[in-house]
Design a protein around this motif. Structure first.
Motif, PDB file in Angstrom:
ATOM      1  N   LEU A  87       0.806  -1.231   0.000  1.00 45.01           N
ATOM      2  CA  LEU A  87       0.000   0.000   0.000  1.00 45.01           C
ATOM      3  C   LEU A  87       0.831   1.270   0.000  1.00 45.01           C
ATOM      4  N   LEU A  88       2.083   1.178   0.424  1.00 45.87           N
ATOM      5  CA  LEU A  88       2.898   2.386   0.510  1.00 45.87           C
ATOM      6  C   LEU A  88       4.000   2.393  -0.540  1.00 45.87           C
ATOM      7  N   SER A  89       4.301   3.602  -1.014  1.00 47.73           N
ATOM      8  CA  SER A  89       5.447   3.785  -1.895  1.00 47.73           C
ATOM      9  C   SER A  89       6.343   4.840  -1.261  1.00 47.73           C
TER      10      SER A  89
ATOM     11  N   LYS B 181       7.185  -0.956  -8.793  1.00 49.43           N
ATOM     12  CA  LYS B 181       7.014  -2.315  -8.285  1.00 49.43           C
ATOM     13  C   LYS B 181       7.185  -2.332  -6.763  1.00 49.43           C
ATOM     14  N   VAL B 182       6.457  -3.216  -6.120  1.00 50.34           N
ATOM     15  CA  VAL B 182       6.649  -3.445  -4.684  1.00 50.34           C
ATOM     16  C   VAL B 182       8.082  -3.929  -4.476  1.00 50.34           C
TER      17      VAL B 182
ATOM     18  N   SER C 270       9.407  -5.806  -2.320  1.00 48.66           N
ATOM     19  CA  SER C 270       9.540  -7.207  -1.926  1.00 48.66           C
ATOM     20  C   SER C 270       8.943  -8.091  -3.008  1.00 48.66           C
ATOM     21  N   TRP C 271       9.776  -8.956  -3.581  1.00 46.93           N
ATOM     22  CA  TRP C 271       9.250  -9.872  -4.605  1.00 46.93           C
ATOM     23  C   TRP C 271       8.280 -10.866  -3.971  1.00 46.93           C
ATOM     24  N   PHE C 272       8.658 -11.433  -2.831  1.00 47.39           N
ATOM     25  CA  PHE C 272       7.854 -12.508  -2.229  1.00 47.39           C
ATOM     26  C   PHE C 272       6.480 -12.026  -1.795  1.00 47.39           C
ATOM     27  N   LEU C 273       6.422 -10.785  -1.310  1.00 44.91           N
ATOM     28  CA  LEU C 273       5.169 -10.293  -0.732  1.00 44.91           C
ATOM     29  C   LEU C 273       4.384  -9.409  -1.704  1.00 44.91           C
ATOM     30  N   ASP C 274       4.830  -9.325  -2.957  1.00 43.25           N
ATOM     31  CA  ASP C 274       4.127  -8.507  -3.948  1.00 43.25           C
ATOM     32  C   ASP C 274       2.768  -9.166  -4.254  1.00 43.25           C
TER      33      ASP C 274
END
Ligand SMILES: *Cc1c(COP(=O)(O)O)cnc(C)c1O
Length: 396
Positions: free
Chosen positions: A80-82, A224-225, A227-231
């Motif tokens: 939700l945050l950037s 892109k988020v 974190s790859w795992f938590l995207d």
């Protein structure tokens, strides 16, 4: 040669993990199947439906993250945050502080709303912060602060966020399955929980749910988020609707059998019944503790039935008492955390552990341990007070 590990049979009445029921433990020993096996895919669908029930939501994006509650927390923040965003973060215990860490690691600014440890989040302060920070895009708070045993008024906090058009990130790690939690009716947007508190499943899984507003925000991200795992965009492809499941990571197959079993048990009991059971056992425990002359650390209106903070009396050694409970009674209770370290014990009555037998065991054990500390009490009064409370319910 190193031997196999056989843990003792403890009674877990701390801040989590809580006692796992034999039914759930047995489900873990069923044969492992492939995580893309059609039968496993239908199990995933059932888990999603059961989680929607537990969270009281119709959110499409509802799933268990393959990692503990802290990963669920991180998933909500990183999606939700950037960089450059602002989030209002409420802190009245340990976990609000972790939220701040998450915000800052996203490269965003955390505007802190602080309340005393043991007090609920003050909605007036939150309203002020929302007014003073129109740039904020997220309000984050902990529904049930496990570090202090305090509930906050999640419904009111969500309403304030709605009025200001900000999304809500809500920590329900300790509230899910233990107290009233209505994700849709309250309008929370990104909600995470844990498997090992009031769901009484094995640790290591984090149920999460995202509202359509949150999904829209995620899909509109410019970057892109990190974190790859938590995207969630990627996770959606694995857990998502009707489309073919794409490999993302290997789901913890047997742990998900356990989560499924846990949620089936919750459905059988009924959410409302589970919530009133937590309330009932809490009332009995408090009656007993007070009969021993102990006092609760949190004001009655904001106490969590699943996590009871009790003040340690003067002259009583915190660690020695907990050590004795563990050694002599195989009973685990929690220590105070942070500002409350050494000042409180945290007695959990979570999920499967929330039962009459445990209330009586704990009162008996605590009485023995306190006597050994030279604390003056009326022998047997605690168990009698709790038993009287249970009796008063059945009217017999
Ligand atoms: C336990 C807990 C967490 C962290 O969960 P883990 O499964 O230990 O990572 C987060 N928030 C609250 C309120 C908790 O009680």
């Amino acid at each position: 040669m190193t031997q196999s590990f056989f843990p003792p049979q403890r009674t877990l009445m701390g801040p989590g993990p809580s006692d796992v029921s034999p039914r759930v433990l047995a489900s873990l020993a069923r044969p492992t199947i492939g995580h893309l096996d059609p039968l496993f895919v239908s199990l995933m669908d059932e888990i999603k439906g059961l989680l929607q029930y537990a969270f009281q939501t119709s959110n499409e994006l509802t799933l268990p993250i393959s990692a503990p509650g802290s990963a669920g927390m991180e998933a909500c923040f990183v999606n939700l945050l950037s960089c450059g965003d602002t989030a209002i973060v409420c802190q009245n215990g340990v976990f609000g502080g972790r939220m701040r860490e998450n915000v800052e690691r996203c490269g965003a600014t955390a505007v802190m709303v602080e309340d005393d440890w043991g007090a609920p989040v003050d909605p007036h302060k939150v309203a002020e912060a929302l007014k003073n920070h129109p740039e904020a895009s997220v309000l984050a708070f902990v529904h049930a602060e496990t570090s202090t045993g305090t509930r906050s008024d999640a419904e009111t906090l969500c309403k304030l966020a709605r009025e200001h058009g900000v999304l809500v990130i809500m920590d329900t790690v300790t509230s899910l399955g233990g107290i009233e939690l209505k994700v849709d009716a309250w309008g929370a947007d990104a909600v995470y929980s844990g498997s090992q508190k009031c769901l009484s499943c094995v640790p290591g899984i984090s149920p999460v749910t995202f509202s359509p507003r949150a999904v829209e925000r995620i899909q509109a991200r410019a970057h892109k988020v990190q974190s790859w795992f938590l995207d969630m965009q990627l996770v959606m492809g694995y857990w998502g609707g009707d489309s073919k499941r794409a490999y993302h990571h290997t789901a913890p197959v047997n742990a998900l059998y356990a989560l499924h079993e846990t949620l089936v048990i919750l459905q059988e009991e009924g959410l409302d019944n589970a919530i009133s059971r937590h309330q009932r056992n809490h009332k009995a425990l408090v009656a007993g503790l007070e009969a021993m002359g102990l006092s609760m650390a949190v004001e009655e209106a904001w106490r969590l039935p699943q996590l009871n903070s009790v003040c340690i009396p003067d002259g009583v050694d915190d660690a020695r008492v907990r050590g004795r409970l563990l050694r002599d009674f195989d009973l685990e209770i929690g220590a105070g955390l942070g500002a409350l370290a050494g000042k409180t014990w945290r007695i959990g009555l979570m999920g499967h552990a929330s039962r009459q037998r445990n209330v009586i065991l704990c009162l008996n054990a605590l009485e023995t341990a306190l006597k050994a500390e030279g604390y003056a009490l009326d022998s047997g009064a605690a168990v009698e007070a709790a038993s009287d409370y249970y009796q008063s319910l059945t009217g017999s």
